[in-house]
Design an enzyme around this catalytic site. Structure first.
Site, PDB file in Angstrom:
ATOM      1  N   ASP A 175      59.668  45.068  39.055  1.00 36.45           N
ATOM      2  CA  ASP A 175      59.463  43.779  38.387  1.00 36.45           C
ATOM      3  C   ASP A 175      60.773  43.143  37.920  1.00 36.45           C
ATOM      4  O   ASP A 175      60.758  42.023  37.393  1.00 36.45           O
ATOM      5  CB  ASP A 175      58.514  43.938  37.184  1.00 36.45           C
ATOM      6  CG  ASP A 175      57.097  44.267  37.622  1.00 36.45           C
ATOM      7  OD1 ASP A 175      56.791  44.147  38.817  1.00 36.45           O
ATOM      8  OD2 ASP A 175      56.289  44.664  36.750  1.00 36.45           O
ATOM      9  N   CYS A 200      47.640  40.175  47.777  1.00 38.06           N
ATOM     10  CA  CYS A 200      48.291  39.131  46.997  1.00 38.06           C
ATOM     11  C   CYS A 200      49.662  38.894  47.590  1.00 38.06           C
ATOM     12  O   CYS A 200      50.067  39.575  48.533  1.00 38.06           O
ATOM     13  CB  CYS A 200      48.355  39.489  45.522  1.00 38.06           C
ATOM     14  SG  CYS A 200      49.587  40.718  45.134  1.00 38.06           S
ATOM     15  N   LYS A 259      53.006  41.942  28.486  1.00 37.72           N
ATOM     16  CA  LYS A 259      51.843  41.464  29.255  1.00 37.72           C
ATOM     17  C   LYS A 259      51.094  42.641  29.877  1.00 37.72           C
ATOM     18  O   LYS A 259      49.878  42.770  29.728  1.00 37.72           O
ATOM     19  CB  LYS A 259      52.303  40.512  30.359  1.00 37.72           C
ATOM     20  CG  LYS A 259      51.217  40.200  31.384  1.00 37.72           C
ATOM     21  CD  LYS A 259      51.720  39.340  32.522  1.00 37.72           C
ATOM     22  CE  LYS A 259      52.479  40.058  33.596  1.00 37.72           C
ATOM     23  NZ  LYS A 259      51.740  40.467  34.796  1.00 37.72           N
ATOM     24  N   ASN A 260      51.828  43.487  30.597  1.00 35.95           N
ATOM     25  CA  ASN A 260      51.139  44.526  31.367  1.00 35.95           C
ATOM     26  C   ASN A 260      50.554  45.628  30.484  1.00 35.95           C
ATOM     27  O   ASN A 260      49.600  46.288  30.885  1.00 35.95           O
ATOM     28  CB  ASN A 260      52.066  45.103  32.445  1.00 35.95           C
ATOM     29  CG  ASN A 260      52.287  44.093  33.563  1.00 35.95           C
ATOM     30  OD1 ASN A 260      51.543  43.107  33.666  1.00 35.95           O
ATOM     31  ND2 ASN A 260      53.301  44.323  34.383  1.00 35.95           N
ATOM     32  N   ARG A 285      48.287  45.730  48.322  1.00 35.49           N
ATOM     33  CA  ARG A 285      47.837  46.247  47.025  1.00 35.49           C
ATOM     34  C   ARG A 285      46.381  46.722  47.005  1.00 35.49           C
ATOM     35  O   ARG A 285      45.541  46.161  46.279  1.00 35.49           O
ATOM     36  CB  ARG A 285      48.089  45.221  45.925  1.00 35.49           C
ATOM     37  CG  ARG A 285      49.553  44.878  45.798  1.00 35.49           C
ATOM     38  CD  ARG A 285      49.826  43.910  44.679  1.00 35.49           C
ATOM     39  NE  ARG A 285      49.803  44.533  43.370  1.00 35.49           N
ATOM     40  CZ  ARG A 285      49.953  43.870  42.234  1.00 35.49           C
ATOM     41  NH1 ARG A 285      50.120  42.579  42.253  1.00 35.49           N
ATOM     42  NH2 ARG A 285      49.924  44.505  41.088  1.00 35.49           N
ATOM     43  N   ARG A 299      52.294  32.841  33.854  1.00 40.42           N
ATOM     44  CA  ARG A 299      51.444  34.047  33.817  1.00 40.42           C
ATOM     45  C   ARG A 299      52.114  35.143  33.004  1.00 40.42           C
ATOM     46  O   ARG A 299      51.420  36.002  32.450  1.00 40.42           O
ATOM     47  CB  ARG A 299      51.206  34.570  35.236  1.00 40.42           C
ATOM     48  CG  ARG A 299      50.288  33.703  36.063  1.00 40.42           C
ATOM     49  CD  ARG A 299      49.985  34.329  37.387  1.00 40.42           C
ATOM     50  NE  ARG A 299      49.294  35.618  37.203  1.00 40.42           N
ATOM     51  CZ  ARG A 299      48.823  36.361  38.183  1.00 40.42           C
ATOM     52  NH1 ARG A 299      48.966  35.954  39.430  1.00 40.42           N
ATOM     53  NH2 ARG A 299      48.225  37.500  37.941  1.00 40.42           N
TER      54      ARG A 299
HETATM   55  C1  EPZ Z   1      51.466  47.240  37.879  1.00 44.67           C
HETATM   56  O1  EPZ Z   1      50.689  46.841  39.003  1.00 44.67           O
HETATM   57  C2  EPZ Z   1      51.979  45.973  37.253  1.00 44.67           C
HETATM   58  N1  EPZ Z   1      50.850  45.144  36.876  1.00 44.67           N
HETATM   59  C3  EPZ Z   1      52.885  45.253  38.229  1.00 44.67           C
HETATM   60  O2  EPZ Z   1      53.439  44.135  37.554  1.00 44.67           O
HETATM   61  C4  EPZ Z   1      54.021  46.173  38.672  1.00 44.67           C
HETATM   62  O3  EPZ Z   1      54.803  45.536  39.654  1.00 44.67           O
HETATM   63  C5  EPZ Z   1      53.451  47.475  39.231  1.00 44.67           C
HETATM   64  O4  EPZ Z   1      52.553  48.077  38.253  1.00 44.67           O
HETATM   65  C6  EPZ Z   1      54.517  48.500  39.585  1.00 44.67           C
HETATM   66  O5  EPZ Z   1      55.301  48.790  38.459  1.00 44.67           O
HETATM   67  C7  EPZ Z   1      50.186  45.387  35.764  1.00 44.67           C
HETATM   68  O6  EPZ Z   1      50.463  46.324  35.025  1.00 44.67           O
HETATM   69  C8  EPZ Z   1      49.086  44.460  35.405  1.00 44.67           C
HETATM   70  P1  EPZ Z   1      50.647  50.144  41.145  1.00 44.67           P
HETATM   71  P2  EPZ Z   1      49.710  47.884  39.699  1.00 44.67           P
HETATM   72  O7  EPZ Z   1      49.226  50.544  41.225  1.00 44.67           O
HETATM   73  O8  EPZ Z   1      49.140  48.789  38.702  1.00 44.67           O
HETATM   74  C9  EPZ Z   1      49.995  50.876  45.858  1.00 44.67           C
HETATM   75  C10 EPZ Z   1      54.248  41.897  37.351  1.00 44.67           C
HETATM   76  O9  EPZ Z   1      55.111  41.178  37.922  1.00 44.67           O
HETATM   77  N2  EPZ Z   1      48.612  51.242  45.502  1.00 44.67           N
HETATM   78  O10 EPZ Z   1      51.595  51.000  40.377  1.00 44.67           O
HETATM   79  O11 EPZ Z   1      48.798  47.095  40.567  1.00 44.67           O
HETATM   80  C11 EPZ Z   1      50.310  49.411  45.578  1.00 44.67           C
HETATM   81  O12 EPZ Z   1      49.898  48.584  46.637  1.00 44.67           O
HETATM   82  C12 EPZ Z   1      53.421  42.864  38.159  1.00 44.67           C
HETATM   83  O13 EPZ Z   1      53.999  41.849  36.140  1.00 44.67           O
HETATM   84  C13 EPZ Z   1      47.757  51.711  46.485  1.00 44.67           C
HETATM   85  O14 EPZ Z   1      48.132  51.809  47.669  1.00 44.67           O
HETATM   86  O15 EPZ Z   1      50.762  48.651  40.623  1.00 44.67           O
HETATM   87  C14 EPZ Z   1      51.804  49.461  45.384  1.00 44.67           C
HETATM   88  O16 EPZ Z   1      52.449  49.445  46.635  1.00 44.67           O
HETATM   89  C15 EPZ Z   1      53.206  42.577  39.574  1.00 44.67           C
HETATM   90  N3  EPZ Z   1      46.476  52.063  46.134  1.00 44.67           N
HETATM   91  C16 EPZ Z   1      52.041  50.806  44.702  1.00 44.67           C
HETATM   92  O17 EPZ Z   1      50.866  51.584  44.995  1.00 44.67           O
HETATM   93  C17 EPZ Z   1      46.033  51.968  44.853  1.00 44.67           C
HETATM   94  O18 EPZ Z   1      44.862  52.294  44.602  1.00 44.67           O
HETATM   95  C18 EPZ Z   1      52.207  50.768  43.187  1.00 44.67           C
HETATM   96  O19 EPZ Z   1      51.198  49.958  42.615  1.00 44.67           O
HETATM   97  C19 EPZ Z   1      46.906  51.509  43.855  1.00 44.67           C
HETATM   98  C20 EPZ Z   1      48.202  51.136  44.207  1.00 44.67           C
END
Ligand code: EPZ
Length: 421
Positions: free
Chosen positions: A308, A118, A22-23, A123, A400
């Site tokens: 995850d 969310c 998915k991701n 996030r 999802r």
């Molecule tokens: C991806 O989300 C995945 N989603 C998530 O999968 C997964 O949990 C996550 O990576 C971590 O592995 C998709 O790929 C669509 P991040 P993403 O940016 O890219 C903070 C699932 O269950 N952050 O690596 O949104 C953020 O809040 C899901 O399939 C900022 O502060 O995750 C988090 O605490 C849910 N500012 C951390 O970084 C930013 O601009 C890591 O988030 C971006 C992120």
């Protein structure tokens, strides 16, 4: 609204085919915005989130055809009719922000709704925005939307992320393929989804080096072309189904699964005394006869233990012979499965980002619900081992990210069904 009913106690035996990630697919689809030529994705998963991304791309003027029942996605962005990602779609799925980099790179402008918080945490998307600003984009936040412009086009830059972000790495990587000059992404995410995206972009003509390491270098090109790309296997679906025989007993072959996709997770599963072996067709997981041993885990970016899979692993450890410590370091609110597991008899204490799980001898079936995807999966897994009947509601969360969960598990002997309405 659909519910899933699980009657626990049946050991599992058989095979489960692991689908496309998915991701990975959610990042590959926006890559179609970077070219006028067709991008074809094979091994696509048939999931609600993929339909949401299809809806978003279609709203921008991308032609998306779901072929072979949705297994193949043919995307063509000949000309774009809009550069606006509307709140109505973005609020449904945060991955919508991934159209920002490609739109800016191709059109020089984009208006994208901010996703908002969310269930699992605040996030923010500040790293996405700062990275694009470093490449020459001018951002203005108005009425919940990011108005981004790069009138003279994006230019290569050094983008050093203060911490690892999968989505920000993907957005900047895509934008950099068409920027003028060289972009260096430092402290880039190393997740398999990044590697998959880089491979697809390279097949489209991009010049990228270093994916899968902390430093990715992109030499911008004038244009990208079409490609056909096979979506990598879903490591989170794989890990989720690895827990199924571990908790219910029995043995299952996860077809298409590879150890390198889930190495840190597999190592912790083995420490809990679950057998994992790699075979040419996939990963075989077997519950040894003895007890589940308690283990400590701490989530971390790849190659660490994936956030995850934290909820699913916690479910297994509710039945371990002792205390396990589970630390969540990526998201601040990713323990929503805890009160639901407690309703099934689990003993878990949460303090800040740490959950202490004291194993119990049995879980008891109960009506439960969860407010995010992986938490829902953890409740289905709990149901497989629980005495009596577990009814999981709000199944739309599960849909999802998991395709036909009840069919895949019942084919291995689980007593599980979906009740509509
Ligand atoms: C991806 O989300 C995945 N989603 C998530 O999968 C997964 O949990 C996550 O990576 C971590 O592995 C998709 O790929 C669509 P991040 P993403 O940016 O890219 C903070 C699932 O269950 N952050 O690596 O949104 C953020 O809040 C899901 O399939 C900022 O502060 O995750 C988090 O605490 C849910 N500012 C951390 O970084 C930013 O601009 C890591 O988030 C971006 C992120």
């Amino acid at each position: 609204m659909d519910r899933i009913i699980v009657r626990g106690g049946a050991p599992l035996s058989g095979r489960i085919a692991i689908g496309g990630a998915k991701n990975a697919c959610l990042a590959l689809m926006p890559a179609a915005l970077l070219t006028e030529e067709p991008l074809t994705l094979t091994n696509a998963p048939r999931l609600a989130d993929i339909r949401t991304m299809t809806e978003l791309l279609a709203s921008l003027g991308v032609e998306v055809a779901a072929l072979q029942g949705g297994r193949v996605l043919a995307l063509a962005a000949h000309g774009l009719s809009s550069h606006l990602a509307h709140y109505d779609i973005v609020r449904k799925m945060r991955a919508s922000i991934l159209v920002l980099g490609p739109l800016l790179a191709r059109e020089g402008r984009a208006v994208v709704s901010l996703p908002g918080g969310c269930a699992i945490g605040a996030r923010p998307v500040d790293l996405h925005l700062k990275g694009l600003e470093a490449m020459g984009a001018v951002m203005d936040l108005r009425e919940g939307y990011v108005h981004a412009e790069a009138p003279g086009g994006l230019r290569g830059a050094r983008v050093a992320f203060p911490f690892v972000s999968v989505g920000a790495t993907e957005n900047i990587l895509m934008a950099a393929t068409l920027a003028k000059g060289t972009t260096v992404l430092e402290n880039a995410a190393k997740e398999p989804e990044i590697v998959d995206l880089a491979r697809c972009l390279r097949a489209m003509g991009a010049h990228i080096e270093g994916e899968g390491t902390g430093t990715i270098t992109v030499e911008g090109v004038d244009r990208l072309g079409g490609a056909t790309h096979r979506v990598a296997p879903d490591r989170i679906e794989l890990g989720t189904y690895m827990i199924a025989p571990a908790i219910a007993g029995g043995e299952v072959l996860l077809e298409g699964g590879r150890r390198d996709l889930v190495a840190a997770f597999a190592e912790r599963l083995e420490a809990a005394d679950v057998e994992v072996s790699e075979e040419p067709e996939g990963l075989r997981v077997r519950r040894k006869n003895g007890v589940i041993r308690p283990v400590d885990i701490s989530t971390a970016p790849f190659p660490g233990f994936p956030t995850d899979l934290q909820a699913q692993m916690m479910t297994l450890l509710t039945l371990a012979d002792g205390k396990s410590r589970i630390e969540e370091t990526i998201f601040e609110n990713r323990f929503m499965h805890v009160p639901e597991l407690a309703r099934m008899g689990a003993r878990i204490e949460v303090e800040g980002g740490v959950a202490t799980v004291s194993g119990v001898s049995a879980l008891k079936g109960a009506p439960v619900m969860a407010s995010d995807l992986r938490a829902s999966a953890s409740l289905v897994l709990a149901g497989l081992a629980a005495e009596g009947e577990t009814v999981v509601s709000r199944v739309y969360h599960l849909d999802r990210g998991y395709e036909r969960v009840e069919e895949k598990l019942s084919a291995c002997g689980a007593r599980i069904e979906r009740i509509g309405g």
